[in-house]
Design a protein around this motif. Sequence first.
Motif, PDB file in Angstrom:
ATOM      1  N   GLN A 122      28.855  44.584  77.027  1.00  0.00           N
ATOM      2  CA  GLN A 122      29.649  43.600  76.309  1.00  0.00           C
ATOM      3  C   GLN A 122      30.188  42.543  77.275  1.00  0.00           C
ATOM      4  OE1 GLN A 122      29.929  43.610  72.823  1.00  0.00           O
ATOM      5  NE2 GLN A 122      28.299  45.038  73.357  1.00  0.00           N
TER       6      GLN A 122
ATOM      7  N   ALA B 193      26.197  43.995  82.762  1.00  0.00           N
ATOM      8  CA  ALA B 193      25.102  44.563  81.992  1.00  0.00           C
ATOM      9  C   ALA B 193      24.082  45.202  82.919  1.00  0.00           C
ATOM     10  CB  ALA B 193      24.426  43.468  81.162  1.00  0.00           C
TER      11      ALA B 193
ATOM     12  N   ALA C 299      16.002  39.719  70.411  1.00  0.00           N
ATOM     13  CA  ALA C 299      16.785  38.895  71.340  1.00  0.00           C
ATOM     14  C   ALA C 299      17.338  37.679  70.624  1.00  0.00           C
ATOM     15  CB  ALA C 299      15.918  38.466  72.519  1.00  0.00           C
ATOM     16  N   ASP C 300      18.461  37.196  71.126  1.00  0.00           N
ATOM     17  CA  ASP C 300      19.005  35.919  70.681  1.00  0.00           C
ATOM     18  C   ASP C 300      18.096  34.839  71.266  1.00  0.00           C
ATOM     19  OD1 ASP C 300      20.401  33.525  70.400  1.00  0.00           O
ATOM     20  OD2 ASP C 300      22.356  34.424  70.808  1.00  0.00           O
TER      21      ASP C 300
ATOM     22  N   ASP D  48      19.801  32.633  73.659  1.00  0.00           N
ATOM     23  CA  ASP D  48      20.443  33.304  74.789  1.00  0.00           C
ATOM     24  C   ASP D  48      19.649  34.584  75.064  1.00  0.00           C
ATOM     25  OD1 ASP D  48      22.061  34.347  76.732  1.00  0.00           O
ATOM     26  OD2 ASP D  48      23.801  34.680  75.442  1.00  0.00           O
TER      27      ASP D  48
ATOM     28  N   ARG E 142      20.719  38.247  75.799  1.00  0.00           N
ATOM     29  CA  ARG E 142      21.248  39.148  74.771  1.00  0.00           C
ATOM     30  C   ARG E 142      20.069  39.739  74.021  1.00  0.00           C
ATOM     31  NH1 ARG E 142      25.177  35.917  71.032  1.00  0.00           N
ATOM     32  NH2 ARG E 142      25.782  38.006  70.339  1.00  0.00           N
ATOM     33  N   SER E 143      19.593  40.882  74.483  1.00  0.00           N
ATOM     34  CA  SER E 143      18.428  41.515  73.870  1.00  0.00           C
ATOM     35  C   SER E 143      18.608  43.018  73.865  1.00  0.00           C
ATOM     36  CB  SER E 143      17.147  41.138  74.617  1.00  0.00           C
ATOM     37  OG  SER E 143      17.155  41.679  75.927  1.00  0.00           O
TER      38      SER E 143
ATOM     39  N   LEU F 123      25.012  44.095  70.492  1.00  0.00           N
ATOM     40  CA  LEU F 123      24.666  42.691  70.707  1.00  0.00           C
ATOM     41  C   LEU F 123      25.653  41.740  70.045  1.00  0.00           C
ATOM     42  CD1 LEU F 123      20.773  42.714  70.236  1.00  0.00           C
ATOM     43  CD2 LEU F 123      22.052  42.517  72.371  1.00  0.00           C
TER      44      LEU F 123
ATOM     45  N   LEU G 126      25.407  40.153  67.100  1.00  0.00           N
ATOM     46  CA  LEU G 126      24.698  38.987  66.580  1.00  0.00           C
ATOM     47  C   LEU G 126      25.189  38.657  65.173  1.00  0.00           C
ATOM     48  CD1 LEU G 126      21.111  39.950  67.774  1.00  0.00           C
ATOM     49  CD2 LEU G 126      22.729  38.390  68.876  1.00  0.00           C
TER      50      LEU G 126
ATOM     51  N   THR H   3      22.486  33.310  63.804  1.00  0.00           N
ATOM     52  CA  THR H   3      21.801  33.555  65.072  1.00  0.00           C
ATOM     53  C   THR H   3      20.295  33.544  64.847  1.00  0.00           C
ATOM     54  OG1 THR H   3      23.621  34.951  65.865  1.00  0.00           O
ATOM     55  CG2 THR H   3      21.515  35.132  67.011  1.00  0.00           C
TER      56      THR H   3
END
Length: 238
Positions: free
Chosen positions: A130, A135, A184-185, A188, A191-192, A204, A206, A210
């Motif tokens: 987060q 990460a 994934a985003d 971005d 963020r996956s 994530l 999301l 998104t």
Amino acid sequence: MIGIVVVSHSPALAEAAVALALQMTGDTRPAIAIAAGAGEGVIGTDAVRVADAIDEVASPDGVLVFMDLGSAVLSTTMALEFRASTTEVRLSSAPFVEGIVAGVVLAAAGASLDEAEREASSAMTAKNAQPGSAAPAEAPATQAEVDVAVTAEATIVNDVGLHARPASVIVAKMAGFDAKVTIADADDPGRSASASSLLALMGLGLGKGTRLRISGTGADAAEAVEWLRAITADGYGE
């Protein structure tokens, strides 16, 4: 299907955590037994109750046990000596609530004991990813995987985004595909998460609007990616 045992000092806590997990399983539910409290109105754990709970849900696929506090671990360890069943039992080190949610959802999806234990144990990894936390690094895709990857894009349209219930639906469906799928985003890519990891998907965060990039490799990749694109575009049925 594996059995689930929840060991807690508090019946109310155990029942609430199980109720939360069952909201995400639909009609298919694993056998779950709660061993909570040490007597009428007494906070604590009882090894005999734990042993009985293990025997109640024992199956050839094994039993996964979740515990809340330190002495619950002690009671569960003792219970292994008292039980009548001989099925394999694993004591999960996962955080209590997140572990129960992951374990119950994966068990309902037909996951093996190894798979359910691994997913539950990854709970802290998802939390640590987060904002504000470092990460964990993911292994880069091999060139072969890049060359054969199937990809698609879809935009999240439901008001609450990719929250717990849609994530559980995705994970359960992915269990039936011979494919490795990542969400994934698209704006971005850092963020996956694996579409097979309940806790990673939930982590994530999301939201509506998104734009997702869905990628898959494996024999069923095209089918899995298209299913995920379609259900995202449909608002995850909500």
